[in-house]
Design a protein around this motif. Structure first.
Motif, short mmCIF file in Angstrom:
data_model
loop_
_atom_site.label_atom_id
_atom_site.label_comp_id
_atom_site.label_asym_id
_atom_site.label_seq_id
_atom_site.Cartn_x
_atom_site.Cartn_y
_atom_site.Cartn_z
N MET A 1 -52.25 -80.19 78.39
CA MET A 1 -52.24 -80.34 79.84
C MET A 1 -50.89 -80.89 80.26
SD MET A 1 -54.16 -79.82 82.51
CE MET A 1 -55.82 -79.81 81.84
N CYS A 2 -50.16 -80.21 81.09
CA CYS A 2 -48.81 -80.62 81.51
C CYS A 2 -48.91 -81.47 82.76
CB CYS A 2 -47.95 -79.39 81.76
SG CYS A 2 -46.27 -79.81 82.25
N LEU A 3 -48.43 -82.75 82.65
CA LEU A 3 -48.49 -83.65 83.81
C LEU A 3 -47.48 -83.29 84.88
CD1 LEU A 3 -48.99 -87.11 82.07
CD2 LEU A 3 -50.71 -85.48 82.84
N LEU A 4 -46.52 -82.43 84.54
CA LEU A 4 -45.51 -82.08 85.54
C LEU A 4 -46.10 -81.32 86.72
CD1 LEU A 4 -42.56 -80.98 83.21
CD2 LEU A 4 -42.91 -83.18 84.34
N GLU A 5 -47.35 -80.86 86.57
CA GLU A 5 -47.99 -80.19 87.68
C GLU A 5 -48.39 -81.17 88.77
OE1 GLU A 5 -51.09 -77.51 86.54
OE2 GLU A 5 -50.09 -76.96 84.68
N LEU A 6 -48.48 -82.47 88.43
CA LEU A 6 -48.78 -83.48 89.43
C LEU A 6 -47.52 -83.88 90.17
CD1 LEU A 6 -51.20 -85.79 87.40
CD2 LEU A 6 -51.81 -84.06 89.11
N ASP A 7 -47.70 -84.46 91.33
CA ASP A 7 -46.57 -84.90 92.12
C ASP A 7 -45.87 -86.04 91.40
OD1 ASP A 7 -45.16 -84.77 94.81
OD2 ASP A 7 -45.77 -86.89 94.73
N GLU A 8 -44.51 -86.08 91.49
CA GLU A 8 -43.75 -87.11 90.78
C GLU A 8 -44.08 -88.49 91.28
OE1 GLU A 8 -39.34 -86.93 89.22
OE2 GLU A 8 -39.33 -87.69 91.30
N ALA A 9 -44.33 -88.64 92.55
CA ALA A 9 -44.66 -89.97 93.10
C ALA A 9 -45.94 -90.51 92.47
CB ALA A 9 -44.80 -89.89 94.61
N GLU A 10 -46.91 -89.63 92.24
CA GLU A 10 -48.16 -90.06 91.62
C GLU A 10 -47.93 -90.46 90.17
OE1 GLU A 10 -52.75 -88.40 91.06
OE2 GLU A 10 -51.23 -87.20 92.10
N ARG A 11 -47.06 -89.76 89.46
CA ARG A 11 -46.77 -90.12 88.08
C ARG A 11 -45.98 -91.41 88.00
NH1 ARG A 11 -44.20 -85.14 87.93
NH2 ARG A 11 -42.69 -85.89 86.37
N VAL A 108 -43.62 -88.24 78.51
CA VAL A 108 -43.31 -88.15 77.09
C VAL A 108 -44.55 -88.46 76.25
CG1 VAL A 108 -41.91 -89.14 75.22
CG2 VAL A 108 -40.87 -88.66 77.45
N LEU A 109 -45.33 -89.45 76.66
CA LEU A 109 -46.55 -89.77 75.92
C LEU A 109 -47.50 -88.58 75.89
CD1 LEU A 109 -47.15 -93.42 77.21
CD2 LEU A 109 -46.51 -92.75 74.89
N ALA A 110 -47.67 -87.93 77.04
CA ALA A 110 -48.57 -86.78 77.09
C ALA A 110 -48.04 -85.63 76.23
CB ALA A 110 -48.75 -86.32 78.54
N GLY A 111 -46.72 -85.38 76.28
CA GLY A 111 -46.13 -84.30 75.49
C GLY A 111 -46.21 -84.54 74.00
N GLU A 112 -45.97 -85.79 73.56
CA GLU A 112 -46.02 -86.10 72.14
C GLU A 112 -47.44 -86.04 71.59
OE1 GLU A 112 -42.81 -86.89 70.20
OE2 GLU A 112 -42.84 -85.47 71.86
N LYS A 113 -48.41 -86.32 72.45
CA LYS A 113 -49.80 -86.22 72.01
C LYS A 113 -50.14 -84.77 71.66
CE LYS A 113 -54.54 -87.36 73.33
NZ LYS A 113 -55.43 -87.87 74.40
N GLU A 114 -49.61 -83.85 72.43
CA GLU A 114 -49.83 -82.44 72.13
C GLU A 114 -49.11 -82.02 70.87
OE1 GLU A 114 -48.76 -80.13 75.51
OE2 GLU A 114 -50.37 -80.91 76.77
N ARG A 115 -48.05 -82.72 70.47
CA ARG A 115 -47.32 -82.42 69.25
C ARG A 115 -47.97 -83.03 68.01
NH1 ARG A 115 -41.73 -84.51 69.23
NH2 ARG A 115 -41.52 -83.17 67.40
N GLY A 116 -49.05 -83.78 68.17
CA GLY A 116 -49.74 -84.33 67.01
C GLY A 116 -49.72 -85.84 66.91
N TYR A 117 -49.20 -86.51 67.91
CA TYR A 117 -49.15 -87.98 67.88
C TYR A 117 -50.56 -88.53 68.02
CZ TYR A 117 -48.40 -92.69 69.76
OH TYR A 117 -48.45 -94.04 70.00
N GLU A 118 -50.96 -89.43 67.08
CA GLU A 118 -52.28 -90.07 67.12
C GLU A 118 -52.06 -91.56 67.36
OE1 GLU A 118 -54.26 -89.16 63.52
OE2 GLU A 118 -54.42 -87.00 63.93
N PRO A 119 -52.22 -92.02 68.58
CA PRO A 119 -51.95 -93.43 68.91
C PRO A 119 -53.04 -94.38 68.40
CG PRO A 119 -52.79 -92.27 70.81
CD PRO A 119 -52.64 -91.25 69.73
N CYS A 120 -52.73 -95.65 68.43
CA CYS A 120 -53.68 -96.70 68.05
C CYS A 120 -53.39 -97.97 68.85
CB CYS A 120 -53.64 -96.98 66.54
SG CYS A 120 -52.02 -97.55 65.97
N GLY A 121 -54.30 -98.91 68.83
CA GLY A 121 -54.10 -100.16 69.53
C GLY A 121 -54.75 -100.16 70.91
#
Length: 566
Positions: A1-11, A108-121
């Motif tokens: 899901m690409c967040l760039l579709e949302l308005d920049e002010a909201e992001r 960047v967080l959303a894009g890296e998650k699609e690349r296989g990033y598995e966060p923790c914490g």
């Protein structure tokens, strides 16, 4: 899901914990390399979110991905203290509006998650919830946009159905009315529709099976290629060959007809032209340009050569005919009369030209091929076409009119030049076969018993007579002596008229005029109002003649008694 579709002010309004970025930085350090330089792309957003706490993390990223660079010979080494001071200064500069190269951490967080990033914490769990919430907004926004598009498409299809229904009704009425012509795009559309309907009703054309081409034998061996070689068969030895097409080019009044008629007489009788052997054979002479003059000249030639014009093997085409329409007729007559022509003379190219522009390459090329076709007449004759050059052509440019196309289609061109009463032809421009020395003729005046006007007065005509090499040398020496005599006469009697000089030297006016033209071309004399005078060059030439002994075997000219002279 690409967040760039949302308005920049909201992001920009979405909170992000610094621990989430630290966790992502550890993932970059331990596994996958980032797709960009994190400190350079994320520095602005890190300063915006964490103006105090974010510097340490940003500095560590800079040391990791953008360490100090030292290029020997370019700048001095940078110490760690200097580099950290520069980082502090750069961190302050991030206090500015967003640049288009700056990237948001949430993106960047959303894009890296699609690349296989598995966060923790725990910090990431809050961030992930935020990302999911934003993804839901994107989905809802997409769904709303799809509903709007679907509604617009349904409305468009409904409108199109209505349009086609009305158009079908209008088309049916137009057909019923007899397809009247109307203005507008509607008429073009209905006409094209009617054509397609008729085309669909047309039965398909039968399929004709493809036949393989018959085998050919285009490529020959060397032995096959040279097997049918035909050796040159000369009509005029070492000059004109049978089955070849030539042009003879000369200026108007240059002696084309006189030279061609002399050649025709020699071929018909087989007599040599001096040392040049000539093959005996039938001649066909196409007299298209002034046939009456050709008749007079032919009577003069037969008189000069002692030939019976009633019995000689020369045949004429009297006047202009369309060659394109009569080649077959000429072949039929040749066969019916048992002729085997060795030479066909076309007098002239201009007289028999059937086009409307003799400077057109295509027309003149086709015309030359038409003339060449006459070489296939029984007997394999040589075709000699008398041609005019282009306007204002010099003696070194006697090429047939018609651009390069005419010259390309003939086998050779001979240039006929005139010098007083002497004419000579030699190859120029193109000639297939060995070259040859100029062939000279002198123009002589002849009379024939038949050549008289209605009052019985004789009519002279001009014919060409071959001149040997010795004769040409004697003429050149005589011309040189006459030129020397004229030069001396002008020196002793300057500014006298041509007639007076002619009487003094016992020369005709025309002879004096031609000699004077040569001297003027050599810049030895100049023409003035009342006559000629020597130039400085002419005086020096006269002095040189006196010092070496002139070839003129006569004493200095005495003062002449001209009419009106004191």
């Amino acid at each position: 899901m690409c967040l760039l579709e949302l308005d920049e002010a909201e992001r920009l309004a979405t909170p992000v914990a610094i621990e989430a970025l630290r966790d992502l930085a550890e993932w970059w350090a331990g596994s996958t390399e980032p797709e960009m330089s994190p400190p350079l792309c994320l520095g602005w957003d890190m300063h915006r979110l964490w103006p105090s706490d974010g510097f340490a993390l940003w500095r560590d990223l800079m040391f990791e991905y953008e360490p100090p660079c030292w290029i020997p010979g370019i700048h001095e080494p940078v110490t760690l203290e200097q580099y950290e001071a520069a980082l502090v200064d750069q961190w302050r500069r991030y206090d500015c509006p967003k640049h288009w190269t700056d990237t948001l951490i949430i993106d960047v967080l959303a894009g890296e998650k699609e690349r296989g990033y598995e966060p923790c914490g725990e910090a990431w769990e809050r961030t992930e919830a935020t990302l999911n919430e934003m993804a839901a907004k994107v989905g809802a926004q997409r769904a709303a946009a799809k509903v709007e598009r679907d509604a617009h498409e349904a409305s468009r299809l409904k409108w199109l159905d209505r349009f086609f229904d009305l158009d079908d009704a209008g088309y049916a009425k137009w057909l019923a009315d007899g397809r009247p012509e109307i203005n507008g795009v509607k008429y073009e559309r209905w006409t094209e529709r009617r054509f397609r309907e008729l085309l669909e009703k047309t039965p398909p054309m039968p399929v004709i099976p493809f036949k393989a081409p018959a085998p050919t034998n285009l490529i020959q061996t060397s032995a096959q290629f040279v097997r049918d070689f035909v050796p040159p068969d000369y009509v005029v030895d070492r000059i004109f060959q049978r089955r070849f097409c030539y042009s003879m080019t000369a200026k108007t009044g240059g002696g084309k007809t006189a030279a061609a008629m002399r050649l025709a007489a020699h071929v018909a009788t087989g007599r040599p032209m001096g040392s040049i052997q000539v093959e005996k054979g039938t001649v066909i002479y196409a007299a298209g340009e002034n046939p009456t003059d050709v008749q007079a000249r032919w009577l003069g030639v037969t008189q000069e050569m002692g030939i019976d014009p009633e019995a000689v093997d020369v045949h004429f085409i009297n006047g202009v005919v369309k060659i394109s329409e009569n080649v077959t007729n000429i072949e039929a007559e040749v066969a019916a009369k048992g002729l085997k022509p060795f030479l066909i003379v076309v007098d002239t190219v201009a007289a028999y030209f059937e086009g409307d522009d003799d400077n057109d390459n295509v027309q003149m090329g086709n015309y030359a091929r038409l003339l060449r076709s006459m070489t296939k007449i029984p007997g394999g004759p040589c075709v000699l076409a008398l041609a005019h050059p282009t306007k204002r052509a010099g003696d070194d440019d006697l090429i047939p009119k018609g651009g390069g196309a005419f010259l390309n289609e003939v086998d050779g061109n001979v240039a006929l030049r005139r010098d007083g009463q002497v004419i000579a032809f030699e190859p120029l421009g193109k000639f297939r076969g060995p070259s040859f020395e100029p062939v000279h003729f002198e123009l002589v005046t002849m009379q024939h018993p038949k050549l008289r006007d209605t009052k019985g007065r004789p009519i002279p005509t001009v014919v060409a007579r071959p001149v040997s090499d010795i004769g040409i040398m004697e003429r050149e020496r005589a011309t040189e002596r006459d030129e020397d005599a004229l030069l001396r006469a002008i020196d002793q009697h300057p500014r006298k008229s041509r007639r007076d000089i002619g009487k003094l030297l016992r020369m005709s006016d025309s002879r004096v005029y031609r000699l004077a033209q040569k001297l003027e071309q050599q810049k030895l004399i100049r023409s003035e109002r009342s006559g000629w005078t020597l130039t400085g060059t002419g005086q020096r030439e006269l002095n040189a003649m006196d010092s070496r002994g002139s070839g003129v075997n006569q004493p200095p000219l005495p003062p002449a008694r001209f009419p009106g002279a004191s």
